[in-house]
Design an enzyme around this catalytic site. Structure first.
Site, PDB file in Angstrom:
ATOM      1  N   HIS A 136     -28.720  42.372   0.576  1.00 42.44           N
ATOM      2  CA  HIS A 136     -27.734  41.919   1.562  1.00 42.44           C
ATOM      3  C   HIS A 136     -28.396  41.170   2.700  1.00 42.44           C
ATOM      4  O   HIS A 136     -27.719  40.635   3.568  1.00 42.44           O
ATOM      5  CB  HIS A 136     -26.953  43.111   2.110  1.00 42.44           C
ATOM      6  CG  HIS A 136     -26.253  43.875   1.031  1.00 42.44           C
ATOM      7  ND1 HIS A 136     -26.815  44.974   0.431  1.00 42.44           N
ATOM      8  CD2 HIS A 136     -25.078  43.663   0.400  1.00 42.44           C
ATOM      9  CE1 HIS A 136     -25.990  45.416  -0.509  1.00 42.44           C
ATOM     10  NE2 HIS A 136     -24.948  44.642  -0.548  1.00 42.44           N
ATOM     11  N   ASP A 164     -20.614  47.394 -15.173  1.00 49.04           N
ATOM     12  CA  ASP A 164     -20.632  47.574 -13.712  1.00 49.04           C
ATOM     13  C   ASP A 164     -19.355  48.248 -13.223  1.00 49.04           C
ATOM     14  O   ASP A 164     -18.258  47.842 -13.593  1.00 49.04           O
ATOM     15  CB  ASP A 164     -20.731  46.208 -13.018  1.00 49.04           C
ATOM     16  CG  ASP A 164     -22.072  45.530 -13.256  1.00 49.04           C
ATOM     17  OD1 ASP A 164     -23.083  46.237 -13.380  1.00 49.04           O
ATOM     18  OD2 ASP A 164     -22.095  44.281 -13.300  1.00 49.04           O
ATOM     19  N   CYS A 201     -22.083  49.909  -6.333  1.00 49.02           N
ATOM     20  CA  CYS A 201     -22.502  49.090  -5.187  1.00 49.02           C
ATOM     21  C   CYS A 201     -22.520  49.807  -3.856  1.00 49.02           C
ATOM     22  O   CYS A 201     -22.097  49.227  -2.869  1.00 49.02           O
ATOM     23  CB  CYS A 201     -21.504  47.969  -4.995  1.00 49.02           C
ATOM     24  SG  CYS A 201     -21.897  46.511  -5.862  1.00 49.02           S
ATOM     25  N   CYS A 256     -13.038  34.777   0.720  1.00 44.68           N
ATOM     26  CA  CYS A 256     -11.757  35.094   0.107  1.00 44.68           C
ATOM     27  C   CYS A 256     -11.948  35.326  -1.380  1.00 44.68           C
ATOM     28  O   CYS A 256     -12.886  34.815  -1.979  1.00 44.68           O
ATOM     29  CB  CYS A 256     -10.787  33.926   0.269  1.00 44.68           C
ATOM     30  SG  CYS A 256     -10.488  33.514   1.984  1.00 44.68           S
ATOM     31  N   TRP A 303      -9.862  45.173  -8.367  1.00 49.36           N
ATOM     32  CA  TRP A 303      -9.916  43.831  -7.793  1.00 49.36           C
ATOM     33  C   TRP A 303      -8.883  42.897  -8.403  1.00 49.36           C
ATOM     34  O   TRP A 303      -9.004  41.679  -8.339  1.00 49.36           O
ATOM     35  CB  TRP A 303     -11.346  43.274  -7.902  1.00 49.36           C
ATOM     36  CG  TRP A 303     -12.317  44.096  -7.089  1.00 49.36           C
ATOM     37  CD1 TRP A 303     -12.003  45.052  -6.155  1.00 49.36           C
ATOM     38  CD2 TRP A 303     -13.744  44.055  -7.128  1.00 49.36           C
ATOM     39  NE1 TRP A 303     -13.139  45.611  -5.620  1.00 49.36           N
ATOM     40  CE2 TRP A 303     -14.233  45.012  -6.197  1.00 49.36           C
ATOM     41  CE3 TRP A 303     -14.674  43.301  -7.861  1.00 49.36           C
ATOM     42  CZ2 TRP A 303     -15.588  45.236  -5.989  1.00 49.36           C
ATOM     43  CZ3 TRP A 303     -16.027  43.515  -7.648  1.00 49.36           C
ATOM     44  CH2 TRP A 303     -16.480  44.465  -6.720  1.00 49.36           C
ATOM     45  N   LYS A 335     -11.019  29.217   6.933  1.00 50.70           N
ATOM     46  CA  LYS A 335     -12.324  29.361   6.261  1.00 50.70           C
ATOM     47  C   LYS A 335     -13.141  28.081   6.448  1.00 50.70           C
ATOM     48  O   LYS A 335     -14.300  28.123   6.857  1.00 50.70           O
ATOM     49  CB  LYS A 335     -12.100  29.623   4.767  1.00 50.70           C
ATOM     50  CG  LYS A 335     -13.374  29.604   3.932  1.00 50.70           C
ATOM     51  CD  LYS A 335     -13.034  29.568   2.437  1.00 50.70           C
ATOM     52  CE  LYS A 335     -14.280  29.451   1.589  1.00 50.70           C
ATOM     53  NZ  LYS A 335     -15.096  30.685   1.621  1.00 50.70           N
TER      54      LYS A 335
END
Ligand code: GLN
Ligand code: ZN
Length: 757
Positions: free
Chosen positions: A699, A604, A648, A521, A566, A25
């Site tokens: 985006h 959400d 989303c 990440c 998640w 990264k």
């Protein structure tokens, strides 16, 4: 054709690649920012590959994979391999690496490939664009170089490739492709490239290749299953080729299994964790090696070795030979549990990250060979028994609360009555304007959070800085003329981690990074026990924000389904039970927000669709528990409190029944990029509550003008009445900058004014 090749033994279909300390990264971001050059990037990449191969060999795998490394994404690597670079990139005049990163990230006005979820995981791949004119040609550089690189270290590897059928099934038609064209129409041309690839690899001395065909664990038509047959008949029929392992993970391959079993490939990789045992009596399976994925590649719990061994024995009965693997690539779990030195030792003893999972695979393969591994089995049994009996996993209060739930707890009053009560309480204009929650996360905010975490900033100073930020964001929204305001979420690093840190039943890790896409990440929390909310989480921030303004401020929460999606979730009870526990914790927060005077609460659920099972037979049960969890979380408030939710994605039609089932008063959903394509679906579905199809694509750095937003709103108004239409961006603003967000929101407000009756 029967090939004499070494047995696969112990293996994994893939491994993390971002680096145990996210070295890749950092190398990528330094390169993109111009802070380092090509040589440094190459060196970092080579170091990570070398580390991986040496590690996997040292842990005892019999077959070490290669070509699992990627500078960005394995699907993008397959695009390069097949020469399927869309013309808008090929004509940029860049070198190979320049084109590669342009496809991933866009460059000077050229839009990148679309990013989308990799099956039901939280990894995102770049969507190939295939048209009738795509000119496939082989570029085998990457798999060949990596094979040679490993060989030079003395490690013989098995190159891993995305299979041609899945590559096309994951693609979308290129712009300008005629209606009715499907990327799969190009299968024969693409297979020709793969034929050349296998011949090339054979000439290199490659003994085994792995071809990933995960697209076949989702519903497929008969034609699509036939396509798989054609691919492996052709590839299997090559005179000079490596032995072929076809790997289908994330579920049950269904009709694809008999096709592969009767094809000329040597081995089939199956995900026994998500897909279960292959049925008995599959023709041809008795001639194949089955690489049995019995160690869960997607979760972090230690394996029940006895249960895994029993599965392997059952596979032995059905297959010609059995090898041992993880259920899928280890890309989806962190590298090494040993790095978590701060984790409570008891909890740690219940867990296994990538390296520990590799060790489990090696242990199981040794037992299959007849070796004694009773010590490892004993240790696993003891850890499992300890976890099963641990008091910290169980909270009797939570259990009895769950047991006492009635259907009424997941039900609010009739929508018409709620809408009337909310109208008189909130007094909003038609087409109210709002945002999704977060505002840009500036360097100052990130620094304040990091310093607070590190103990360099005390609680009072931290609160003061966050309050200053909240006040700034409120004043900005007032100035822009938005109707429903937000506090901007400056205190949140991540919408799931933030809540996990404040709920009982979760732990968070220090180094448990998992790649989400490219260099991004996430560190999923671990949900290990019964969940409850010890104290209010967001109420102080929300009430502070509301105290600054007369306009309504939304309280912002993350929903139970997204919190599960998640996180690494416990595997010792049904997901639906865990979801209801999380739902009750969120419900406590909504009730407290309401009591504190907050009139609108947004919960959400961006992951609602992502968790949708790949097989249609499993979808109804999922929608049932996920919708129930959301409703439990949001049904504790009175009629006059307005519940919003945010999703989303723009596939309204796919989950319309679920969206309707959520019973939220207002639903915001992505729509700007598809230019309101969802609107006809909304109209056709008869969806009858408030809806905000996004009118600003967050985006992209692009700033839309008021005319453009107005046109989108007029399109929406043709199908959605003005008293139910909301005006909002596609998603949160945290990844944008203020110089983009301010003019974009000004355009959004201006357009709403123009369109209002
Ligand atoms: N409220 C969150 C935000 O604005 C929602 C983010 C999301 O949908 N992923 O950032
Ligand atoms: Zn969103």
């Amino acid at each position: 054709m029967t090939r004499m090749t070494a047995p696969i033994g112990a293996t994994v279909p893939g491994y993390p690649r971002i680096g145990p300390d996210r070295e890749l990264k950092r190398a990528l971001e330094a390169y993109w920012a111009g802070r380092s050059g090509r040589d440094e990037l190459d060196a970092a990449a080579r170091t990570e590959r070398e580390r991986t191969w040496r590690r996997l060999a040292a842990l005892g795998l019999d077959s070490v994979p290669s070509n699992t490394f990627s500078l960005y994404d394995q699907v993008l690597d397959a695009v390069v391999l097949a020469g399927a670079v869309p013309p808008r990139f090929a004509s940029l005049g860049l070198d190979g690496l320049g084109i590669y990163f342009a496809m991933a990230r866009g460059t000077g006005g050229v839009a990148p490939l679309e990013l989308t979820k990799w099956f039901d995981t939280n990894y995102h791949y770049l969507v190939p664009e295939i048209g009738p004119a795509t000119r496939f040609h082989l570029d085998a550089t990457k798999p060949v170089q990596e094979y040679r690189e490993a060989l030079a270290l003395g490690i013989e590897t098995r190159p891993v490739l995305l299979g041609p059928a899945s590559l096309l099934l994951l693609s979308k038609p290129a712009d300008g492709a005629p209606g009715g064209f499907a990327p799969l129409d190009r299968l024969d041309d693409l297979v020709a490239v793969y034929e050349l690839l296998l011949t090339t690899l054979a000439a290199e001395g490659v003994a085994w290749v792995q071809m990933d065909e995960p697209a076949y664990v989702a519903e497929r038509t008969g034609d699509e299953v036939d396509a798989l047959r054609r691919v492996y008949e052709r590839l299997g029929g090559l005179a000079e080729r490596p032995a072929i392992l076809v790997s289908a993970y994330f579920g049950d391959p269904g009709d694809a299994l008999p096709v592969l079993a009767s094809s000329p490939v040597e081995a089939i990789g199956l995900d026994l964790v998500a897909g279960g045992l292959p049925p008995e009596g599959v023709d041809g399976l008795g001639t194949k090696t089955v690489v049995a994925g019995v160690v869960d590649g997607r979760n972090v719990w230690r394996t029940d070795l006895d249960a895994a061994l029993a599965m392997l024995r059952a596979v032995e009965q059905r297959a010609g030979a059995v090898a041992v693997g993880t259920s899928c690539s280890l890309l989806h779990v962190p590298y090494d549990l040993d790095a978590e030195t701060a984790l409570d030792p008891q909890l740690r003893s219940w867990l296994a990250f990538a390296d520990q999972k590799v060790a489990e695979v090696v242990t199981l393969a040794a037992v299959l060979r007849g070796e004694d591994r009773s010590a490892a089995f004993e240790e696993a049994r003891a850890a499992l028994a300890d976890r099963a009996a641990a008091p910290r996993v169980v909270d009797d209060g939570v259990r009895s609360r769950l047991a006492g739930l009635t259907p009424g707890d997941a039900r609010r009053g009739p929508y018409a009555e709620r809408a009337a009560a909310q109208r008189s309480r909130l007094g909003l204009p038609p087409l109210p304007t709002t945002t999704i929650g977060s505002f840009p996360q500036t360097g100052d905010i990130r620094r304040a959070r990091a310093e607070f975490r590190a103990g360099r900033l005390d609680g009072a100073e931290y609160t003061a800085r966050m309050r200053a930020e909240i006040e700034r964001v409120i004043r900005l929204q007032e100035k822009l003329g938005l109707d429903v305001l937000v506090h901007g979420e400056p205190e949140r690093n991540d919408m799931v981690q933030y809540f996990a840190e404040h709920l009982a039943g979760f732990v968070t890790t220090e180094h448990g990074w998992v790649q989400s896409y490219g260099s991004r990440c996430v560190r999923p929390p671990i949900l290990y026990g019964d969940v409850s909310r010890p104290a209010p989480i967001t109420v102080e921030w929300a009430t502070y924000a509301q105290s600054l303004t007369d306009r309504p401020v939304k309280g912002m929460l993350t929903g139970p389904v997204t919190i599960l999606a998640w996180s690494f979730v416990r595997d010792d009870q049904p997901l639906g039970d865990t979801a209801r526990q999380v739902a009750l914790a969120i419900r406590d927060e909504t009730v407290d927000l309401e009591a504190a005077g907050v009139g609108i609460v947004q919960v959400d659920e961006p992951a609602l669709r992502e968790l949708l099972p790949l097989r249609s037979r499993d979808q109804a049960a999922y929608l049932d528990w996920s919708v129930t969890a959301f409703r439990l979380a949001t049904s504790g408030v009175g009629d006059a409190t307005q519940v919003h939710t945010h999703l989303c994605y723009s596939e309204f039609g796919d989950v319309v029944a679920a969206i309707d089932g959520l019973d939220a008063d207002v639903t915001s959903i992505e729509a700007a990029r598809s230019r309101m394509e969802i609107v006809p679906d909304v109209a056709a579905s008869g969806f009858a509550r408030g809806i905000g199809p996004g009118v600003y694509d967050i985006h992209s750095p692009r700033v839309p003008g008021a005319d453009e937003v107005e046109a989108l709103l007029r399109r929406a108004l043709a199908a959605i009445p003005g008293d139910r239409l909301w005006v909002n961006p596609d998603c949160g603003l945290k990844t944008r900058t203020y110089d983009q967000v301010e003019p974009a929101l000004a355009a959004l407000v201006e357009a709403a004014w123009r369109v209002r009756p």
